[in-house]
Structure formats: C-alpha cells, structure tokens
Design an enzyme around this catalytic site. Structure first.
Site, PDB file in Angstrom:
ATOM      1  N   HIS A 136       0.863  -1.180   0.000  1.00  0.00           N
ATOM      2  CA  HIS A 136       0.000   0.000   0.000  1.00  0.00           C
ATOM      3  C   HIS A 136       0.907   1.240   0.000  1.00  0.00           C
ATOM      4  O   HIS A 136       2.034   1.179   0.510  1.00  0.00           O
ATOM      5  CB  HIS A 136      -0.845  -0.044   1.285  1.00  0.00           C
ATOM      6  CG  HIS A 136      -1.909   0.991   1.397  1.00  0.00           C
ATOM      7  ND1 HIS A 136      -1.658   2.265   1.833  1.00  0.00           N
ATOM      8  CD2 HIS A 136      -3.234   0.928   1.146  1.00  0.00           C
ATOM      9  CE1 HIS A 136      -2.801   2.945   1.857  1.00  0.00           C
ATOM     10  NE2 HIS A 136      -3.770   2.159   1.436  1.00  0.00           N
ATOM     11  N   GLN A 217      -4.757  -5.010   7.131  1.00  0.00           N
ATOM     12  CA  GLN A 217      -5.855  -5.831   6.597  1.00  0.00           C
ATOM     13  C   GLN A 217      -5.999  -7.163   7.330  1.00  0.00           C
ATOM     14  O   GLN A 217      -6.919  -7.921   7.015  1.00  0.00           O
ATOM     15  CB  GLN A 217      -5.629  -6.111   5.092  1.00  0.00           C
ATOM     16  CG  GLN A 217      -5.701  -4.896   4.213  1.00  0.00           C
ATOM     17  CD  GLN A 217      -7.108  -4.295   4.119  1.00  0.00           C
ATOM     18  OE1 GLN A 217      -8.101  -4.900   4.513  1.00  0.00           O
ATOM     19  NE2 GLN A 217      -7.186  -3.076   3.619  1.00  0.00           N
ATOM     20  N   LYS A 240     -10.539  -0.638  10.397  1.00  0.00           N
ATOM     21  CA  LYS A 240     -10.813  -1.787   9.539  1.00  0.00           C
ATOM     22  C   LYS A 240     -11.232  -2.993  10.368  1.00  0.00           C
ATOM     23  O   LYS A 240     -11.405  -4.096   9.839  1.00  0.00           O
ATOM     24  CB  LYS A 240      -9.560  -2.129   8.714  1.00  0.00           C
ATOM     25  CG  LYS A 240      -9.176  -1.036   7.722  1.00  0.00           C
ATOM     26  CD  LYS A 240      -7.995  -1.467   6.900  1.00  0.00           C
ATOM     27  CE  LYS A 240      -7.263  -0.311   6.245  1.00  0.00           C
ATOM     28  NZ  LYS A 240      -8.028   0.338   5.197  1.00  0.00           N
ATOM     29  N   CYS A 378      -4.679   2.592  -3.654  1.00  0.00           N
ATOM     30  CA  CYS A 378      -3.423   3.082  -3.051  1.00  0.00           C
ATOM     31  C   CYS A 378      -2.279   2.087  -3.268  1.00  0.00           C
ATOM     32  O   CYS A 378      -1.444   1.876  -2.373  1.00  0.00           O
ATOM     33  CB  CYS A 378      -3.582   3.383  -1.559  1.00  0.00           C
ATOM     34  SG  CYS A 378      -4.658   4.763  -1.251  1.00  0.00           S
TER      35      CYS A 378
END
Ligand code: 7TS
Length: 421
Positions: A136, A217, A240, A378
């Site tokens: 990212h 993530q 997240k 991104c």
C-alpha cells in the site's frame, strides 16, 4: 477404568450464528437507491457494531476528561480506560508488554513513526530498505521520504506473474547484507494475498535485518501473534476492525522503542523540559505527544472484545470461504479477469470486466445498492505491474453473506449488459 479417549466425547463444532452478529450493525439495515445495502467495501473501512457505537456515547456522557494529567475522578476513569485499552491491544496481538503498544491515528501514522524515528536514527546512505511489490502507498511513501533524507535505497521483493504472490525464490537475491529494514504487508488490500510473514521475518532476523509487518488488513480478520511472527514492528488500523476511524496502534519491541528518539514533540512525551533542553518520558508515552484520541482506544477495546468473542479463526474461515465463493463465481463470468491467487485468498476479490473501467463498475453497482471500491487501491506501483490502471474490488467481513455475493454476481451481469459486453 475408562481411557480418556473413551470418556471424552468428540469435539463438536458449534455453528456460529452469523445472522445474529449481522444484527449488531445498525448501518447494514438500510436501502440504497431503492435496494438493500450490500456493503462490500470492508477493506477500506469496516462497519461498527452497536457495542462500539454505544461505548463512544457512554464515554462522552460519563467519563470524558483528559488522561494522565489529572487527579480528579473523571480523569482517573479516563486514564484507566485508556491504559486498559493498551493492555487489551497488547493481548490482542500477544505482545509481551503493554508499553510496546503506541496508539496512533492508524496504520499510516504508525509506519511514518517508525520511518521517521527509527529510520532517521539508524539509516545512512547506501543502506537498503526492502519492501514487496504489493505494498500500500502507506508502506512505500514514508520510506521514499526517508530515502530522500538519508540516501538509503529502496528495493522490492517481486511478485509472480501468474498468481501475484511473493516470489520467494528471489528472497535470497534481495535480502542481501546491505538490507537494514524489511517492511512487508501481511494481507494485500489489492490482491487478497496472505503473505508468510513469520517465514519472511525469520529470514530477515537471521541476517540482523529489522522487520515491520503491515497488519492493516489482517489484524481484525485472523489470529495475530507478534511473538510467533517474530517481527520488530507491526502496525494495526482500528477502523478496519470495527473500531472508529482515527485510531490504530504500533507494536514495537521494547528494546527498539527504548533506543528510538521521539517522533513528535510536545506535552506528555517528556520527562523534564527547560528552555533549551528536554528529556523524554518512558515508552510508550515518549511517542504519544499531546492529548491523544481517548475515546478511540476505548472503543477499540470494545471492538477487540467483540471480535475475539466471535473468534478470529472463525472470522478468517468465514471471510476466506466467502471470498473463494466470490472468486469462483466471478471466474465463471465471461470477460472477467481476476487478480491474486486462485486458492487461499483472504476476504477480498479484485477484478476487471472486459474493458469496462473499474469506476464504471463501481458506479453502476452503487445504483443497485452494492458498495464496491474501484481504483488503484493506493497501490499504484502494483497496478502498473499488473498492467491495469485500476481494478474493482469486493471486500468481505463476517456480516456478509453468500446471498450478497450472489447479488454481486447478478449486478456484474447487469453491468455487462449495460456495456453490451
Ligand atoms: N496498509 C494497508 C495494507 C491498507 O490496506 C491500508 C488502507 C493502510 C495500510 C492504511 O491504513 P490506515 O489505518 O492509515 O487507514 N487501505 C485502504 C483500502 O484498501 N481502501 O481504503 C483504504
């Protein structure tokens, strides 16, 4: 006497009532453009359960006060809750000590903290910062800024051409003696690849290379144990994983954090200040200048409890199963190109429909109430590597269902019809 195996009934898997958990998310129960909302943009940010939302209201209604500096009751309550959240965060990733948790605004700020505080103190011209080709921007740009300042060099572990997984056969070639830091994503937000971070950190450690794992993530989606992974740093993004935006944390091994200079200067991070010279507070406070986000860690604490009540193994299993189902169904759609591995992917799928731009896919999906994300996610260098300007992405969480994936597939067919493909 009965043997243990005879007397112990076989372990039974208790079925998880995912529909009941879904009911904890008030936002999901709404219509968008006349259709039931199908929220498949969880890699960008997850939705928040009622318990997390309530914790924010409760904090501001009953306990709001600044932390650490007060002696009054509210300040003590606030400080206790803030520090309890730190302990909980340490437990969430099996960090040896709560002082190894620094609260940040998210994963991005945590990486910038390491790049700035550790990087400026430890890197010199010619040193190599090793990254992977699927990072990212927040795990690329801070290192580029650092490289510009110090003269360090960036290098990338490549991905394979077919399934876009890390090409481990190239590891020895890139992990040379001049590498000082290896920073790697755990789960790719653009591909759904799950990287073998423990193996990569072990290879790095053997060469005395400092490691950072970007768990933005993964933290809310699978079990995470920093001692098992063996990393020096790991970054987590709260929003997240059911917590509010603006809160996350950095894990750093105490011996690293202790030897690092501060990141930001200001109140709280000091031990003493005079007009010309200051000394620093203990870790983690040395890295938390100014009034922190207080309600954020408190709500994050509730989010971590919530996720662990479900069990992160269960979450991971659910997400992986759903994304495999989505992948397999999308693979049946003519003209649909898929990115990342065919098997073993985390809870997201990235795809392209013939020559339809990803933004058009997302715009039309939205008309049917299906929230996707389209763009470079991104990860512009990765997109270039894949030879596409962008992809459409569906990303899942435990409240998503097979019926929602079916709805996505119906919408994909509508989009194809619309573009006459
Ligand atoms: N690292 C990864 C792998 C990410 O996916 C993201 C955000 C970040 C770092 C930054 O985290 P933050 O806590 O600073 O927000 N990823 C995405 C995405 O995929 N769509 O929107 C944000």
């Amino acid at each position: 006497m009965e043997s243990v195996s005879e007397s112990t009934p076989p372990a039974r898997e208790t079925a998880i009532d995912w529909a009941a958990y879904r009911k904890d998310f008030p936002i999901l129960d709404q219509q968008v453009h006349g259709h039931p909302l199908v929220y498949l943009d969880n890699a960008a940010t997850s939705q928040k359960p009622r318990a997390v939302i309530d914790s924010l209201v409760r904090y501001y209604e009953r306990d709001n006060a600044n932390v650490h500096r007060g002696i009054h009751e509210l300040s003590n309550r606030s400080t206790d809750a803030f520090e309890a959240a730190r302990k909980r965060a340490a437990r969430f990733i099996n960090a040896p000590a709560p002082e190894e948790i620094v609260f940040t605004r998210g994963a991005t700020e945590a990486i910038n903290l390491v790049a700035s505080a550790w990087g400026n103190a430890n890197l010199k011209a010619g040193d190599v910062i090793l990254l992977t080709e699927m990072e990212h921007h927040s795990n690329i740009v801070p290192w580029q800024l650092l490289a510009e300042k110090t003269g360090a060099i960036l290098r990338y572990l490549p991905i394979t051409a077919d399934e876009h997984i890390l090409d481990l056969s190239k590891l020895d070639e890139v992990l040379t003696d001049d590498v000082k830091l290896f920073s790697m994503v755990h789960i790719s937000n653009a591909l759904g690849v799950v990287n073998p971070v423990a193996e990569l950190c072990e290879a790095a450690r053997k060469k005395g290379v400092v490691t950072l794992v970007d768990a933005a993530q993964s933290a809310g989606h699978c079990p995470l144990d920093v001692q098992e992974i063996g990393c020096d740093f790991l970054v987590v993004s709260g929003h997240k994983m059911c917590a509010p935006t603006g809160i996350g944390f950095l894990f750093g091994r105490a011996e690293r954090l202790n030897r690092m200079p501060p990141y930001h200067g200001g109140g709280e991070m000091i031990a003493t200040v005079d007009y010309f010279k200051s000394t620093w507070n203990q870790i983690p406070h040395k890295f938390e200048a100014g009034t922190p986000d207080i309600s954020g860690p408190i709500a994050l604490h509730v989010a971590m409890d919530y996720l662990d009540k479900i069990g992160r193994e269960n979450l991971f299993k659910h997400d992986k199963e759903l994304s495999q189902y989505a992948y397999d169904r999308l693979a049946e759609v003519s003209g649909c190109r898929l990115y990342g591995p065919k098997q073993g992917r985390a809870g997201l799928v990235s795809f392209m429909l013939d020559d339809v731009h990803a933004h058009d896919v997302v715009t039309i999906a939205d008309r049917y109430g299906v929230a996707l994300r389209g763009g470079h996610h991104c990860t512009q260098p990765l997109m270039k590597k894949l030879g596409v300007p962008s992809t459409a992405r569906a990303s899942f969480y435990f409240y998503n269902t097979h019926a929602e994936v079916d709805r996505l597939i119906d919408v994909v067919h509508e989009i194809k019809k619309f573009f006459g493909s």
